[in-house]
Design a protein around this motif. Structure first.
Motif, PDB file in Angstrom:
ATOM      1  N   GLY A 286       0.820  -1.216   0.000  1.00 25.12           N
ATOM      2  CA  GLY A 286       0.000   0.000   0.000  1.00 25.12           C
ATOM      3  C   GLY A 286       0.848   1.258   0.000  1.00 25.12           C
ATOM      4  O   GLY A 286       0.508   2.259  -0.613  1.00 25.12           O
ATOM      5  N   LEU A 287       1.979   1.186   0.688  1.00 28.09           N
ATOM      6  CA  LEU A 287       2.842   2.363   0.796  1.00 28.09           C
ATOM      7  C   LEU A 287       3.486   2.756  -0.534  1.00 28.09           C
ATOM      8  O   LEU A 287       3.549   3.942  -0.867  1.00 28.09           O
ATOM      9  CB  LEU A 287       3.949   2.094   1.830  1.00 28.09           C
ATOM     10  CG  LEU A 287       5.078   3.135   1.881  1.00 28.09           C
ATOM     11  CD1 LEU A 287       4.544   4.494   2.323  1.00 28.09           C
ATOM     12  CD2 LEU A 287       6.204   2.668   2.798  1.00 28.09           C
ATOM     13  N   VAL A 288       3.944   1.773  -1.294  1.00 27.07           N
ATOM     14  CA  VAL A 288       4.794   2.104  -2.451  1.00 27.07           C
ATOM     15  C   VAL A 288       4.105   3.014  -3.485  1.00 27.07           C
ATOM     16  O   VAL A 288       4.649   4.053  -3.843  1.00 27.07           O
ATOM     17  CB  VAL A 288       5.367   0.827  -3.117  1.00 27.07           C
ATOM     18  CG1 VAL A 288       6.262   1.209  -4.283  1.00 27.07           C
ATOM     19  CG2 VAL A 288       6.141   0.004  -2.108  1.00 27.07           C
ATOM     20  N   PRO A 289       2.907   2.667  -3.965  1.00 23.19           N
ATOM     21  CA  PRO A 289       2.273   3.601  -4.923  1.00 23.19           C
ATOM     22  C   PRO A 289       1.972   4.958  -4.296  1.00 23.19           C
ATOM     23  O   PRO A 289       2.009   5.990  -4.978  1.00 23.19           O
ATOM     24  CB  PRO A 289       0.981   2.876  -5.331  1.00 23.19           C
ATOM     25  CG  PRO A 289       0.777   1.794  -4.340  1.00 23.19           C
ATOM     26  CD  PRO A 289       2.097   1.457  -3.754  1.00 23.19           C
ATOM     27  N   CYS A 290       1.713   4.964  -2.994  1.00 23.25           N
ATOM     28  CA  CYS A 290       1.399   6.230  -2.318  1.00 23.25           C
ATOM     29  C   CYS A 290       2.635   7.127  -2.233  1.00 23.25           C
ATOM     30  O   CYS A 290       2.557   8.327  -2.478  1.00 23.25           O
ATOM     31  CB  CYS A 290       0.855   5.937  -0.924  1.00 23.25           C
ATOM     32  SG  CYS A 290       0.264   7.404  -0.078  1.00 23.25           S
ATOM     33  N   SER A 291       3.785   6.535  -1.924  1.00 18.33           N
ATOM     34  CA  SER A 291       4.988   7.368  -1.829  1.00 18.33           C
ATOM     35  C   SER A 291       5.371   7.890  -3.210  1.00 18.33           C
ATOM     36  O   SER A 291       5.824   9.034  -3.349  1.00 18.33           O
ATOM     37  CB  SER A 291       6.140   6.615  -1.157  1.00 18.33           C
ATOM     38  OG  SER A 291       6.470   5.457  -1.882  1.00 18.33           O
ATOM     39  N   ALA A 292       5.147   7.085  -4.257  1.00 18.34           N
ATOM     40  CA  ALA A 292       5.413   7.578  -5.623  1.00 18.34           C
ATOM     41  C   ALA A 292       4.500   8.759  -5.953  1.00 18.34           C
ATOM     42  O   ALA A 292       4.925   9.755  -6.546  1.00 18.34           O
ATOM     43  CB  ALA A 292       5.213   6.454  -6.644  1.00 18.34           C
ATOM     44  N   LEU A 293       3.252   8.647  -5.558  1.00 18.06           N
ATOM     45  CA  LEU A 293       2.295   9.744  -5.786  1.00 18.06           C
ATOM     46  C   LEU A 293       2.716  10.997  -5.027  1.00 18.06           C
ATOM     47  O   LEU A 293       2.716  12.110  -5.572  1.00 18.06           O
ATOM     48  CB  LEU A 293       0.903   9.277  -5.341  1.00 18.06           C
ATOM     49  CG  LEU A 293      -0.220  10.309  -5.327  1.00 18.06           C
ATOM     50  CD1 LEU A 293      -0.470  10.873  -6.727  1.00 18.06           C
ATOM     51  CD2 LEU A 293      -1.508   9.681  -4.780  1.00 18.06           C
ATOM     52  N   LEU A 294       3.109  10.827  -3.765  1.00 21.18           N
ATOM     53  CA  LEU A 294       3.520  11.975  -2.949  1.00 21.18           C
ATOM     54  C   LEU A 294       4.760  12.656  -3.540  1.00 21.18           C
ATOM     55  O   LEU A 294       4.872  13.884  -3.507  1.00 21.18           O
ATOM     56  CB  LEU A 294       3.803  11.524  -1.508  1.00 21.18           C
ATOM     57  CG  LEU A 294       2.551  11.186  -0.690  1.00 21.18           C
ATOM     58  CD1 LEU A 294       2.909  10.335   0.513  1.00 21.18           C
ATOM     59  CD2 LEU A 294       1.827  12.454  -0.240  1.00 21.18           C
TER      60      LEU A 294
END
Ligand SMILES: [Zn+2]
Length: 429
Positions: A286-294
Motif C-alpha cells: 500500500g505504501l509504495v504507490p502512495c509514496s510515488a504519488l507523494l
C-alpha cells in the motif's frame, strides 16, 4: 518490517493504532501533529495526522490528503495508514515534508473498524464524512487526495475477485486533458509498485463501474462505457458542501467531490487483505504507490510551470491552456479554485499560426467574476520567443521548458467580459 505485522482487530485493535499514533507524534515533534477532526456516531475520535516540516511556511506548500478505512471490514487499510505516516517522517520523505502538508486520516470510520462491519455507503458519503471531511477541507482544500480501500475474498470486480490490487484514477473527466494527466501519474505509481514486487492494475471509472453494476455471469457486462461514465459523473454534485445530496448517488471514494470542487488530483486505491496473507506485505504494497504519488507533488512535471501536483491545466489541452496565477502554492491554489469554478464561462482557448513567425492565442471570458485573472499558456516548438503583444502593447510573459518545447505563460487580467487576443512573435522555426 512493517509498523503493524498483524491486523489490529476490534476495540482493542483501534486502541492499539491510536496509541501508536500518539507515541509516534510524541517522538516526531516539529514534523508530526495530531488533530481530532470529528467523532464517529458511536463517539470515537476521528484523527488526522499532519506531517510537514513545521519550520517552513505552509504558504509555499501543496496540500495532500490521504484517507483510509472508510469501509469498516476492509482490513488491509488498517496497516497501511501507520506505514505511510512512518514513511513521511523518514529521510526519504524530506523533500515531501519541505514542500507539502500531508494530512493522513488513518481511520475515517472507527465505528466500522471496531465492529468489523461496512458501516458506510458505496453510493454516497456518509453524514459523518460530509461533516468531518467538509470541516477539514474548508481550511485545507487538497491539491491531491487518495482514498485507500482493501479488497477481500469476495471483493474485486464482477469478473475478477479475491486477488487484485488496483490504482483508480477515476472521478476525473476529459476536461483539460485530466484523464491523460491522471493516467500519467497512475502509471508512475504502478511502475514504482512493480519495481518493489507488487503487481497493481490501473482501473478507470468505466472499469470501476463494473465492480458495482456488472454481473458475475460470463458475458453479462453492463451498458456501454460511455453510458456508464455519463451516469457516474452525473451522480456527483459539486455545488454543496462536500455533500452528495441524494442517498442513491454514487461515490465509493471520499475524493469524488474534491475533483469537481477544487480540481484536486484524485485517486482511489484498493489494496488486498485476502491475496496478501501477511499484514506486513499489505502495509508495504500500500505504501509504495502512495509514496510515488507523494513524490509527484514535489516534482515539476514537464507541462507544469512549478513544482507540485499536476492540477494547473484548467481548460484547453497541453498546447493551449488556462492556468492559475500566484507567487506561491497557496496563491496558486486559490487562483486555481476560482478559475476552475468559472471554467464553463471561458470558451475553449484557440491558437492559430498565421505565418511562420507569428502565433495568435485567443480566449474569451463571459462570466461575472470580475476582474478575472488567469494565465494563458502555449506550448511552442520555437526555442526563442521575441515578443507578445495585445492591441499593439507588449505584455510580460514567462517561459519554461520540457525536453523538446517551450511553454509561454502569459498572465492576463480581464476587467470586463470579452475576448482577448495575443500575438506571439518567434523566429522562423
Ligand atoms: Zn471500500
Amino acid at each position: 518490517m512493517a509498523v503493524f505485522n498483524y491486523i489490529p482487530i476490534g476495540e482493542q485493535g483501534l486502541k492499539e493504532i491510536y496509541q501508536w499514533l500518539d507515541d509516534w507524534v510524541a517522538r516526531n515533534k516539529g514534523l508530526a501533529q495530531k488533530k481530532v477532526i470529528g467523532k464517529s456516531p458511536d463517539r470515537w475520535d476521528i484523527l488526522a495526522i499532519f506531517i510537514t516540516n513545521e519550520a517552513l511556511p505552509d504558504d509555499d506548500k501543496q496540500i495532500a490528503v490521504i484517507t483510509l478505512g472508510r469501509h469498516g471490514q476492509e482490513l488491509g487499510t488498517r496497516v497501511v495508514g501507520p506505514e505511510i505516516i512512518r514513511y513521511l517522517c523518514s529521510s526519504d520523505a524530506q523533500e515531501i515534508r519541505e514542500t507539502q502538508v500531508v494530512i493522513v486520516v488513518p481511520v475515517v470510520n472507527p465505528e466500522g473498524f471496531v465492529s468489523n462491519e461496512f458501516r458506510s455507503s458505496m453510493t454516497s458519503l456518509t453524514k459523518t464524512e460530509r461533516l468531518v471531511l467538509g470541516g477539514l477541507f474548508r481550511e485545507f482544500p487538497p491539491d491531491m487526495m487518495i482514498d485507500f480501500h482493501s479488497l477481500g475474498e469476495a471483493a474485486g470486480s464482477k469478473y475478477d475477485r479475491g486477488d487484485m490490487e488496483v490504482i483508480i484514477p477515476a472521478n476525473t473527466t476529459k476536461w483539460a486533458v485530466d484523464e491523460q494527466i491522471h493516467q500519467y501519474v497512475a502509471r508512475e505509481m504502478q511502475k514504482a509498485a512493480e519495481s518493489q514486487g507488487w503487481p497493481y492494475e490501473i482501473h478507470t471509472l468505466e472499469d470501476l463501474a463494473t465492480y458495482y453494476f456488472g454481473d458475475t455471469k460470463i458475458g453479462n457486462m453492463p451498458w456501454t462505457s460511455v453510458k456508464e461514465k455519463v451516469y457516474l459523473l452525473h451522480m456527483q454534485d459539486f455545488y454543496d458542501n462536500y455533500h452528495i445530496p441524494e442517498e442513491d448517488q454514487y461515490t465509493n471514494y471520499t475524493c469524488g467531490p474534491a475533483y469537481l470542487k477544487w480540481h484536486t488530483l484524485v485517486f482511489g486505491l484498493e489494496t488486498n487483505h485476502y491475496a496478501l496473507s501477511r499484514a506486513g506485505d499489505i502495509a508495504l504494497s500500500g505504501l509504495v504507490p502512495c509514496s510515488a504519488l507523494l513524490k509527484t507533488g514535489s516534482t515539476r512535471l514537464p507541462w507544469e510551470k512549478d513544482k507540485g501536483y499536476p492540477v494547473n491545466n484548467l481548460h484547453g489541452d497541453f498546447r493551449i491552456s488556462i492556468r492559475p496565477i500566484g507567487r506561491n502554492a497557496c496563491e496558486r491554489r486559490a487562483s486555481r479554485i476560482r478559475i476552475w469554478n468559472e471554467r464553463t464561462n471561458f470558451n475553449l482557448p484557440q491558437r492559430e499560426t498565421v505565418d511562420q513567425e507569428t502565433t495568435i492565442g485567443r480566449v474569451r471570458y463571459f462570466g461575472r467574476d470580475l476582474p478575472m485573472e488567469f494565465a494563458l499558456c502555449l506550448r511552442m516548438r520555437q526555442n526563442n520567443i521575441k515578443s507578445i503583444t495585445t492591441q499593439g502593447k507588449e505584455v510580460p510573459f514567462e517561459i519554461f521548458k520540457d525536453n523538446c518545447s517551450t511553454f509561454v505563460y502569459i498572465p492576463i487580467m480581464m476587467e470586463k467580459a470579452g475576448t482577448i487576443e495575443l500575438m506571439i512573435k518567434h523566429p522562423y522555426p
